[in-house]
Write a protein that holds these residues in place. Structure first.
Motif, PDB file in Angstrom:
ATOM      1  N   VAL A   1       0.846  -1.191   0.000  1.00  0.00           N
ATOM      2  CA  VAL A   1       0.000   0.000   0.000  1.00  0.00           C
ATOM      3  C   VAL A   1       0.883   1.244   0.000  1.00  0.00           C
ATOM      4  N   GLU A   2       0.625   2.146  -0.944  1.00  0.00           N
ATOM      5  CA  GLU A   2       1.295   3.445  -0.967  1.00  0.00           C
ATOM      6  C   GLU A   2       0.299   4.504  -0.513  1.00  0.00           C
ATOM      7  N   VAL A   3       0.763   5.413   0.352  1.00  0.00           N
ATOM      8  CA  VAL A   3      -0.126   6.411   0.953  1.00  0.00           C
ATOM      9  C   VAL A   3       0.397   7.808   0.671  1.00  0.00           C
ATOM     10  N   ARG A   4      -0.529   8.735   0.415  1.00  0.00           N
ATOM     11  CA  ARG A   4      -0.197  10.153   0.336  1.00  0.00           C
ATOM     12  C   ARG A   4      -0.932  10.881   1.458  1.00  0.00           C
ATOM     13  N   LEU A   5      -0.199  11.621   2.257  1.00  0.00           N
ATOM     14  CA  LEU A   5      -0.782  12.371   3.367  1.00  0.00           C
ATOM     15  C   LEU A   5      -1.097  13.793   2.941  1.00  0.00           C
ATOM     16  N   ASP A   6      -2.144  14.370   3.562  1.00  0.00           N
ATOM     17  CA  ASP A   6      -2.465  15.765   3.273  1.00  0.00           C
ATOM     18  C   ASP A   6      -1.759  16.675   4.276  1.00  0.00           C
ATOM     19  N   ASP A   7      -2.078  17.977   4.233  1.00  0.00           N
ATOM     20  CA  ASP A   7      -1.378  18.941   5.076  1.00  0.00           C
ATOM     21  C   ASP A   7      -1.635  18.730   6.557  1.00  0.00           C
ATOM     22  N   LYS A   8      -2.723  18.039   6.897  1.00  0.00           N
ATOM     23  CA  LYS A   8      -3.021  17.754   8.293  1.00  0.00           C
ATOM     24  C   LYS A   8      -2.403  16.444   8.765  1.00  0.00           C
ATOM     25  N   GLY A   9      -1.736  15.731   7.867  1.00  0.00           N
ATOM     26  CA  GLY A   9      -1.163  14.439   8.222  1.00  0.00           C
ATOM     27  C   GLY A   9      -2.145  13.301   8.096  1.00  0.00           C
ATOM     28  N   ASP A  10      -3.333  13.562   7.522  1.00  0.00           N
ATOM     29  CA  ASP A  10      -4.325  12.510   7.318  1.00  0.00           C
ATOM     30  C   ASP A  10      -4.179  11.915   5.926  1.00  0.00           C
ATOM     31  N   LEU A  11      -4.764  10.715   5.745  1.00  0.00           N
ATOM     32  CA  LEU A  11      -4.685  10.042   4.454  1.00  0.00           C
ATOM     33  C   LEU A  11      -5.487  10.822   3.418  1.00  0.00           C
ATOM     34  N   GLY A  12      -4.831  11.210   2.327  1.00  0.00           N
ATOM     35  CA  GLY A  12      -5.507  11.918   1.244  1.00  0.00           C
ATOM     36  C   GLY A  12      -5.712  11.050   0.027  1.00  0.00           C
ATOM     37  N   ALA A  13      -4.798  10.083  -0.174  1.00  0.00           N
ATOM     38  CA  ALA A  13      -4.901   9.171  -1.321  1.00  0.00           C
ATOM     39  C   ALA A  13      -4.076   7.931  -1.021  1.00  0.00           C
ATOM     40  N   PHE A  14      -4.425   6.831  -1.702  1.00  0.00           N
ATOM     41  CA  PHE A  14      -3.626   5.612  -1.575  1.00  0.00           C
ATOM     42  C   PHE A  14      -3.783   4.778  -2.833  1.00  0.00           C
ATOM     43  N   ARG A  15      -2.831   3.897  -3.008  1.00  0.00           N
ATOM     44  CA  ARG A  15      -2.970   2.903  -4.076  1.00  0.00           C
ATOM     45  C   ARG A  15      -2.365   1.596  -3.615  1.00  0.00           C
ATOM     46  N   VAL A  16      -2.821   0.502  -4.234  1.00  0.00           N
ATOM     47  CA  VAL A  16      -2.376  -0.846  -3.909  1.00  0.00           C
ATOM     48  C   VAL A  16      -1.658  -1.409  -5.128  1.00  0.00           C
ATOM     49  N   VAL A  17      -0.450  -1.965  -4.897  1.00  0.00           N
ATOM     50  CA  VAL A  17       0.374  -2.494  -5.989  1.00  0.00           C
ATOM     51  C   VAL A  17       0.735  -3.937  -5.668  1.00  0.00           C
ATOM     52  N   SER A  18       0.547  -4.838  -6.618  1.00  0.00           N
ATOM     53  CA  SER A  18       0.875  -6.250  -6.430  1.00  0.00           C
ATOM     54  C   SER A  18       2.383  -6.430  -6.309  1.00  0.00           C
ATOM     55  N   ASP A  19       2.821  -7.186  -5.287  1.00  0.00           N
ATOM     56  CA  ASP A  19       4.256  -7.447  -5.126  1.00  0.00           C
ATOM     57  C   ASP A  19       4.783  -8.380  -6.203  1.00  0.00           C
ATOM     58  N   ASP A  20       3.943  -9.281  -6.696  1.00  0.00           N
ATOM     59  CA  ASP A  20       4.395 -10.264  -7.684  1.00  0.00           C
ATOM     60  C   ASP A  20       4.619  -9.641  -9.045  1.00  0.00           C
ATOM     61  N   THR A  21       3.661  -8.811  -9.488  1.00  0.00           N
ATOM     62  CA  THR A  21       3.717  -8.292 -10.865  1.00  0.00           C
ATOM     63  C   THR A  21       4.096  -6.818 -10.939  1.00  0.00           C
ATOM     64  N   GLY A  22       3.959  -6.098  -9.824  1.00  0.00           N
ATOM     65  CA  GLY A  22       4.204  -4.663  -9.846  1.00  0.00           C
ATOM     66  C   GLY A  22       3.066  -3.876 -10.443  1.00  0.00           C
ATOM     67  N   ALA A  23       1.964  -4.548 -10.774  1.00  0.00           N
ATOM     68  CA  ALA A  23       0.824  -3.880 -11.400  1.00  0.00           C
ATOM     69  C   ALA A  23      -0.030  -3.187 -10.339  1.00  0.00           C
ATOM     70  N   GLN A  24      -0.573  -2.049 -10.709  1.00  0.00           N
ATOM     71  CA  GLN A  24      -1.467  -1.337  -9.798  1.00  0.00           C
ATOM     72  C   GLN A  24      -2.807  -2.059  -9.723  1.00  0.00           C
ATOM     73  N   VAL A  25      -3.290  -2.270  -8.507  1.00  0.00           N
ATOM     74  CA  VAL A  25      -4.564  -2.952  -8.287  1.00  0.00           C
ATOM     75  C   VAL A  25      -5.686  -1.945  -8.075  1.00  0.00           C
ATOM     76  N   LEU A  26      -5.404  -0.882  -7.353  1.00  0.00           N
ATOM     77  CA  LEU A  26      -6.423   0.101  -7.023  1.00  0.00           C
ATOM     78  C   LEU A  26      -5.748   1.421  -6.702  1.00  0.00           C
ATOM     79  N   ALA A  27      -6.356   2.542  -7.137  1.00  0.00           N
ATOM     80  CA  ALA A  27      -5.854   3.881  -6.828  1.00  0.00           C
ATOM     81  C   ALA A  27      -7.028   4.751  -6.425  1.00  0.00           C
ATOM     82  N   ILE A  28      -6.937   5.342  -5.203  1.00  0.00           N
ATOM     83  CA  ILE A  28      -8.051   6.087  -4.627  1.00  0.00           C
ATOM     84  C   ILE A  28      -7.557   7.431  -4.099  1.00  0.00           C
TER      85      ILE A  28
END
Length: 650
Positions: free
Chosen positions: A554-581
């Protein structure tokens, strides 16, 4: 020297300068009183002239007759030479020198003891004479010399290191001046890289190590960090919170607060030794731990005011149990299933080398031993007791353990029996005294654990499983956690891993029933799957079932308040993105430019993340702030997602 009411010498320096002048003059008077060649008449004449000069200069407020005594004392105490003489100092030195000259005159004329005559002066200025000896002006190097006798070689090394650092930063200070400099010293030590002193180049011609000065190491670390600050400051797409989170993984780790406390302790040790062995009469405690913590806090605030992104990264060693994800990656790696070569253990291939790199991590994980205990094992340490194969630990001089309870006999758990450890030990040639891991011990007989740790570090780096708090030694804690999950009591867990135990079975470990102890060890279920392999002609690890589902990060982007603003999930086996929110109404400067990014509410994001848990084993970010932001999002998933979240955690 001119006189001016606007003194440029700190007032606190005046009593110390007076004390040093008194000390130095008394040393001279005592020495001359014992000199058979002293011309008494000539010296008495000189004393009359010197007293007249002192009185004349004092009346004119020039204090020229005091100049030599003041400048010499400033040099000895490492005070900057004043351009003007503060009136209190000039008057104080004049009075002191006149009194000393009166003492010297009486010594010459009456053959009296100068130390008895000077007792009022000694008491007034806080100078104590012990056994008829005036205390010397001691410097850090003198105190270090007094502190080393009787210390272990390790403590000698540590005390010497601390003293050398202080001397490099501030010079060989008189001990009386150490309290004035301690804040600056500790602040500069706090800027040292965590691994200072360990990286140096070798001259290829004569193999002479190039030792860097501490100032050079700090400058290099600061230059590296400045480049990281500049790079992230220029990123307009990241929030301040995200920039700080990313900086935490980029900046040079510095020494920890605990390390600073150890340096402070050693300085106190040096001062106490000087007091007990060299008649040092100054303070022996420079700072308390709370005062040190406050000093570091104030330094942090000042640097944060100068740089809003400033972080002090220390990476203290927490020694956590290994995560299931990292254990799976290790146990399913080419090390155990087939690697390319002896030197390339992390690259898949057809070869399995059953040596220290193969066996030691498994023994630590399943038996809770210490690294050094295992590396010194010989073939004679394989025993059979109560019908159970065991390993005898810390039984010879070179295997001396960390604690008395380290000497013990540990049954070999079933998973190591299934992997053929006993058969492998039987196959070792060279008789009972043959080492199990000679390739490590031969490289450094005194500290084989250092050699193995470095080699295993290289393997872990190649496998992508390096983690600050999950090192080789943390495998013992991993076993303790597995035993706890298996219902083993804390006293029995301590006994197994070689800690002191108050229980009868812990006090008489070697008399315990090995079958019962093996049953306890086998309760630690690491979900290792062992199969026979005809190609290798010995059993191998086919897999590890500690996690279920496809592993993804899981990759996370924090906003200016330190809260989660966005994330994405990447497969360890293939490196392909599974979901981006990305969350609606987030406080990110810009949404990440991820492929197929969906903008949804926080509640929808939590449900979408939970839905992935049935198919993927999600590994959160390692950076603590981002990890907690992700865990908060997962906590918002509805009750209907509980089963999915439970399976993911398992």
């Amino acid at each position: 020297m001119p006189f001016d009411l606007s003194a440029d010498l700190d007032e606190t320096a005046i009593p110390r300068l007076l004390k040093e002048i008194l000390r130095a003059e008394l040393v001279r008077i005592v020495a001359e009183s014992q000199d058979p060649l002293l011309d008494a008449e000539a010296r008495l004449t000189e004393l009359n002239l010197e007293c007249d000069a002192l009185l004349k200069d004092a009346q004119s407020k020039s204090f020229a007759a005091c100049e030599y005594a003041i400048l010499s004392a400033c040099d000895r105490l490492d005070f900057a030479r004043p351009s003007v003489v503060p009136f209190p100092l000039g008057r104080g030195v004049t009075v002191l020198l006149k009194s000393l000259k009166a003492v010297e005159r009486d010594v010459i004329e009456t053959f009296a003891d100068p130390l008895i005559l000077a007792e009022p002066l000694l008491a007034r200025h806080g100078l104590t004479v012990t056994d008829g000896r005036i205390p010397d002006l001691l410097r850090i190097s003198d105190a270090l010399e007094a502190a080393l006798p009787g210390k272990s070689s390790e403590m000698v090394r540590k005390l010497t290191t601390t003293a050398r650092i202080v001397i490099e930063f501030e010079g060989d200070l008189p001990l009386d001046r150490l309290p004035d400099h301690i804040d600056g010293i500790l602040t500069r030590i706090s800027r040292l890289p965590k691994h200072h002193g360990r990286s140096h180049g070798m001259n290829p011609n004569n193999r002479v190590p190039k030792i860097k000065k501490k100032q050079e190491e700090i400058a290099e670390a600061d230059a590296h960090d400045q480049a990281q600050y500049a790079a992230l400051t220029a990123r307009n797409d990241l929030s301040v919170g995200q920039k700080r989170a990313e900086l935490a993984g980029r900046l040079t780790p510095r020494v920890t607060l605990t390390n600073l406390e150890r340096h402070l302790d050693r300085l106190h040790d040096i001062l106490r030794s000087a007091a007990s062995r060299k008649n040092y009469q100054g303070p022996t405690k420079l700072k308390t731990y709370p005062q040190l913590a406050l000093l570091m806090k104030d330094d942090f605030k000042e640097r944060r005011r100068e740089n809003p992104l400033y972080l002090r990264v220390t990476l203290p060693k927490l020694r956590l149990r290994w995560s299931n994800e990292r254990l799976v990656r290790l146990l399913s790696s080419p090390v155990y299933r087939g690697c390319w070569s002896d030197k390339r253990r992390s690259k898949p291939g057809r070869m399995v080398f059953r040596d220290a790199i193969y066996w030691v991590p498994l023994i630590l994980l399943t038996m809770g031993t210490r690294v050094k205990e295992v590396l010194h094992l010989t073939r004679r340490d394989l025993l059979r007791r109560d019908g159970v194969h065991c390993l005898r630990l810390c039984w010879s001089a070179e295997q001396e353990g960390k604690t008395p309870s380290a000497q013990r006999i540990v049954p070999i758990p079933q998973v190591l029996l299934d992997l053929g450890l006993v058969d492998w030990i039987r196959s070792i040639e060279g008789g009972p005294s043959a080492l199990l891991f000679p390739e490590i011990v031969s490289a450094n007989a005194d500290s084989p654990e250092d050699i193995f740790t470095k080699r295993f570090h290289t393997v872990r780096r190649g496998l992508g499983i390096l983690h600050q708090n999950e090192d080789l030694y943390a495998l013992r804690k991993t076993l303790s956690s597995a035993l706890w999950r298996g219902g083993v009591s804390i006293s029995d867990r301590q006994m197994i891993i070689g800690h002191a135990s108050d229980t009868t079975i812990g006090a008489h470990y070697t008399d315990a029933d090995m079958k019962s102890l093996k049953e306890l060890l086998d309760r630690a279920d690491h979900a290792i799957v062992v199969t026979n392999n005809t190609a290798h002609r010995h059993p191998i690890i086919a897999g590890c079932n500690l996690v279920s589902g496809t592993m993804a990060s899981v990759e996370v982007r924090l906003d200016d308040k330190g809260d989660l603003g966005a994330f994405r999930v990447v497969s360890d086996d293939t490196g392909a993105q599974v979901l981006a929110i990305a969350l609606v109404r987030n406080e990110l400067p810009k949404n990440p430019r991820w492929k197929n990014l969906q903008v949804v509410t926080e509640a929808q994001a939590a449900e979408m993340a939970a839905d992935l848990c049935g198919e993927f084993h999600l590994s959160p970010p390692e950076e603590q702030t981002m990890q907690m932001a992700w865990e908060h999002l997962m906590a918002l998933a509805s009750d209907s997602s509980e089963a999915k979240l439970k399976s993911a955690s398992e």
